[in-house]
Scaffold this active site. Structure first.
Site, PDB file in Angstrom:
ATOM      1  N   HIS A 196      56.396  37.689  45.664  1.00  0.00           N
ATOM      2  CA  HIS A 196      56.707  37.152  46.832  1.00  0.00           C
ATOM      3  C   HIS A 196      58.082  36.451  46.897  1.00  0.00           C
ATOM      4  O   HIS A 196      58.436  35.735  45.947  1.00  0.00           O
ATOM      5  CB  HIS A 196      55.665  36.428  47.936  1.00  0.00           C
ATOM      6  N   GLU A 232      48.745  40.930  50.478  1.00  0.00           N
ATOM      7  CA  GLU A 232      48.419  42.302  50.749  1.00  0.00           C
ATOM      8  C   GLU A 232      47.160  42.543  49.932  1.00  0.00           C
ATOM      9  O   GLU A 232      46.439  43.700  50.064  1.00  0.00           O
ATOM     10  CB  GLU A 232      49.560  43.364  50.285  1.00  0.00           C
TER      11      GLU A 232
HETATM   12  N1  ACO Z   1      55.391  43.934  40.090  1.00  0.00           N
HETATM   13  C1  ACO Z   1      56.440  43.998  39.219  1.00  0.00           C
HETATM   14  N2  ACO Z   1      57.757  43.456  39.132  1.00  0.00           N
HETATM   15  C2  ACO Z   1      58.006  42.806  40.183  1.00  0.00           C
HETATM   16  C3  ACO Z   1      57.088  42.536  41.199  1.00  0.00           C
HETATM   17  C4  ACO Z   1      55.901  43.317  41.274  1.00  0.00           C
HETATM   18  N3  ACO Z   1      55.001  43.097  42.241  1.00  0.00           N
HETATM   19  N4  ACO Z   1      57.429  41.654  42.245  1.00  0.00           N
HETATM   20  C5  ACO Z   1      58.769  41.592  41.611  1.00  0.00           C
HETATM   21  N5  ACO Z   1      58.804  42.055  40.552  1.00  0.00           N
HETATM   22  C6  ACO Z   1      60.093  41.756  39.593  1.00  0.00           C
HETATM   23  C7  ACO Z   1      61.093  42.730  40.036  1.00  0.00           C
HETATM   24  O1  ACO Z   1      61.027  44.007  39.423  1.00  0.00           O
HETATM   25  C8  ACO Z   1      62.394  42.000  39.710  1.00  0.00           C
HETATM   26  O2  ACO Z   1      62.677  42.241  38.271  1.00  0.00           O
HETATM   27  P1  ACO Z   1      64.202  42.237  37.813  1.00  0.00           P
HETATM   28  O3  ACO Z   1      64.682  40.542  38.004  1.00  0.00           O
HETATM   29  O4  ACO Z   1      63.889  42.418  36.133  1.00  0.00           O
HETATM   30  O5  ACO Z   1      64.879  43.221  38.460  1.00  0.00           O
HETATM   31  C9  ACO Z   1      62.064  40.563  39.790  1.00  0.00           C
HETATM   32  O6  ACO Z   1      60.611  40.326  39.711  1.00  0.00           O
HETATM   33  C10 ACO Z   1      62.379  40.243  41.116  1.00  0.00           C
HETATM   34  O7  ACO Z   1      62.190  41.145  42.196  1.00  0.00           O
HETATM   35  P2  ACO Z   1      62.883  40.858  43.493  1.00  0.00           P
HETATM   36  O8  ACO Z   1      62.672  42.294  44.513  1.00  0.00           O
HETATM   37  O9  ACO Z   1      64.305  40.533  43.592  1.00  0.00           O
HETATM   38  O10 ACO Z   1      62.086  39.742  44.175  1.00  0.00           O
HETATM   39  P3  ACO Z   1      61.861  39.583  45.804  1.00  0.00           P
HETATM   40  O11 ACO Z   1      61.423  38.082  45.595  1.00  0.00           O
HETATM   41  O12 ACO Z   1      62.767  40.059  46.649  1.00  0.00           O
HETATM   42  O13 ACO Z   1      60.321  40.496  45.804  1.00  0.00           O
HETATM   43  C11 ACO Z   1      58.709  41.531  46.899  1.00  0.00           C
HETATM   44  C12 ACO Z   1      59.443  40.247  46.886  1.00  0.00           C
HETATM   45  C13 ACO Z   1      59.600  42.771  47.388  1.00  0.00           C
HETATM   46  C14 ACO Z   1      57.650  41.315  47.634  1.00  0.00           C
HETATM   47  C15 ACO Z   1      58.351  41.940  45.521  1.00  0.00           C
HETATM   48  O14 ACO Z   1      57.659  40.919  44.770  1.00  0.00           O
HETATM   49  C16 ACO Z   1      57.468  43.241  45.172  1.00  0.00           C
HETATM   50  O15 ACO Z   1      58.038  44.255  45.508  1.00  0.00           O
HETATM   51  N6  ACO Z   1      56.184  43.230  45.364  1.00  0.00           N
HETATM   52  C17 ACO Z   1      55.459  44.196  45.355  1.00  0.00           C
HETATM   53  C18 ACO Z   1      55.296  45.025  46.953  1.00  0.00           C
HETATM   54  C19 ACO Z   1      54.274  43.956  47.916  1.00  0.00           C
HETATM   55  O16 ACO Z   1      53.189  43.583  47.494  1.00  0.00           O
HETATM   56  N7  ACO Z   1      54.706  43.744  48.943  1.00  0.00           N
HETATM   57  C20 ACO Z   1      53.990  43.097  49.989  1.00  0.00           C
HETATM   58  C21 ACO Z   1      54.945  41.666  49.871  1.00  0.00           C
HETATM   59  S1  ACO Z   1      53.940  40.383  51.201  1.00  0.00           S
HETATM   60  C22 ACO Z   1      54.579  40.983  52.624  1.00  0.00           C
HETATM   61  O17 ACO Z   1      55.771  41.328  52.863  1.00  0.00           O
HETATM   62  C23 ACO Z   1      53.624  40.808  53.792  1.00  0.00           C
END
Ligand code: ACO
Length: 357
Positions: free
Chosen positions: A244, A299
């Site tokens: 998140h 989620e």
């Molecule tokens: N699985 C694996 N790796 C992850 C995950 C995950 N669920 N979430 C983040 N990471 C990693 C990314 O690959 C990235 O790696 P890097 O630094 O090597 O590139 C790092 O962690 C940061 O990711 P960002 O996308 O920059 O982080 P952000 O804070 O923007 O992410 C997000 C938030 C988009 C929710 C992300 O955690 C994600 O994609 N989760 C999976 C989708 C999900 O569950 N979405 C629902 C969110 S809750 C809501 O919106 C209601």
């Protein structure tokens, strides 16, 4: 410049506060613990709308019930073209048919729209006639009735209420920001809600819970969890339901929803299996990204709860919209009250025109 606007403050709001370090969500002075499982969705609508809609009716449940009945007329526009679309695309298209505007009547019709249209789309896609709303019922009870063609139990309606309350508002998430940007142009509440639905649809925001069911089904049994998760991460996939932008500890909404799944005692085996997968995912994410704190988000248990309530996974994002629409409508009016057009700047990094010789 901040990538993804991380840490940028783009609005002041009295609607909700997300404390990502403490794992606390406050909605208009009430903690999520006080609201989830205690307040009805209609109570939270009244809480969010108070002050922003000066002509808010005293009887919110009855007004919302009448709005469900009013918008049901649009269901006749469901044609084969729309039924070939995903439920959220069809629901969004029907919502776009409603008249735009800024008043309370428009707001209530928009509040009713995702619930009425999603239930109608699901039934029509499986060859069943849409069920007209019953304005005398509570919103959650009527949603289950419109979806299934017969009433759900009180425990099921309470569980759905807990879900809708839990997701009703959550700071400046992507869909709420999108709704506020559109509201700031004075395009109308309908336009703001359509922007919210469109942003919510993405798998990084509200589109995650459907794929969570696919993940659980593919894992199949607890012994397969570690291998499945490791190979997904090795492929570069993200684990849906984890991570998140704001929460660096466990999302408080995850436990509120897990508690609601527990009430629906029919699926205890599924819940225990999901807990094993969650524990494996958290352990492997810690190994995979030790520098990040990737925790369970809202989620993961949303998927379990909506599955237990018989919503098809293809509709999970629509059900999210049924709850979050209250937040979008409150934020849109808060944005209008503040007044200014949202128009950030960009830095041009492209080529410059060649100087004339
Ligand atoms: N699985 C694996 N790796 C992850 C995950 C995950 N669920 N979430 C983040 N990471 C990693 C990314 O690959 C990235 O790696 P890097 O630094 O090597 O590139 C790092 O962690 C940061 O990711 P960002 O996308 O920059 O982080 P952000 O804070 O923007 O992410 C997000 C938030 C988009 C929710 C992300 O955690 C994600 O994609 N989760 C999976 C989708 C999900 O569950 N979405 C629902 C969110 S809750 C809501 O919106 C209601």
């Amino acid at each position: 410049m901040s990538d993804g606007l991380e840490g940028v403050v783009a609005a002041e709001t009295v609607l909700s506060q997300v404390d990502g370090a403490a794992g606390v969500l406050i909605i208009r002075g009430r903690s999520l613990d006080e609201l989830a499982g205690h307040a009805r969705y209609e109570d939270v609508v009244a809480l969010l709308f108070d002050d922003f809609y000066p002509d808010l009716p005293a009887d919110v449940p009855a007004t919302l019930g009448r709005a469900r009945a009013e918008v049901f007329a649009e269901v006749s526009a469901l044609d084969t073209g729309l039924l070939d679309r995903t439920p959220i695309e069809a629901m969004r298209a029907l919502t776009a048919r409603l008249a735009d505007g800024d008043d309370i009547a428009v707001a209530f019709r928009l509040l009713a729209a995702p619930a009425v249209f999603t239930a109608a789309v699901v039934r029509a896609q499986s060859g069943e006639a849409p069920v007209a709303p019953d304005p005398t019922l509570g919103h959650s009870a009527d949603i289950l009735r419109m979806l299934r063609g017969k009433p759900g139990s009180k425990a099921e309606a309470d569980a759905l209420d807990t879900y809708l309350v839990t997701v009703a508002d959550h700071g400046l998430n992507a869909s709420t920001f999108a709704a506020r940007v559109v509201a700031s142009t004075r395009a109308g509440l309908g336009s703001a809600v359509l922007a919210g639905i469109s942003a919510l649809k993405g798998p990084l925001h509200g589109g995650a819970p459907g794929p969570i069911i696919e993940m659980l089904d593919e894992i199949g049994e607890p012994a397969n969890a570690r291998a499945w998760i490791e190979s997904a991460l090795a492929r570069g996939d993200r684990l849906m339901g984890f991570g998140h932008r704001i929460y660096k500890v466990r999302d408080p909404r995850a436990d509120a929803l897990k508690g609601a799944v527990r009430w629906l005692d029919a699926r205890q085996g599924r819940l225990e299996f999901a807990e094993v997968v969650e524990a494996a995912a958290l352990a492997i994410l810690r190994e995979h990204k030790p520098e990040r704190s990737l925790q369970t988000n809202v989620e993961f248990y949303t998927a379990l709860l909506l599955e237990a309530l018989d919503f098809p996974p293809s509709t999970f994002t629509c059900v999210f919209a049924m709850g979050r629409v209250a937040g979008w409508l409150a934020h849109a009016r808060e944005q209008l009250a503040g007044g200014r057009l949202i128009r950030p700047a960009s830095v041009y990094v492209g080529p410059m025109p060649k100087k004339a010789a």
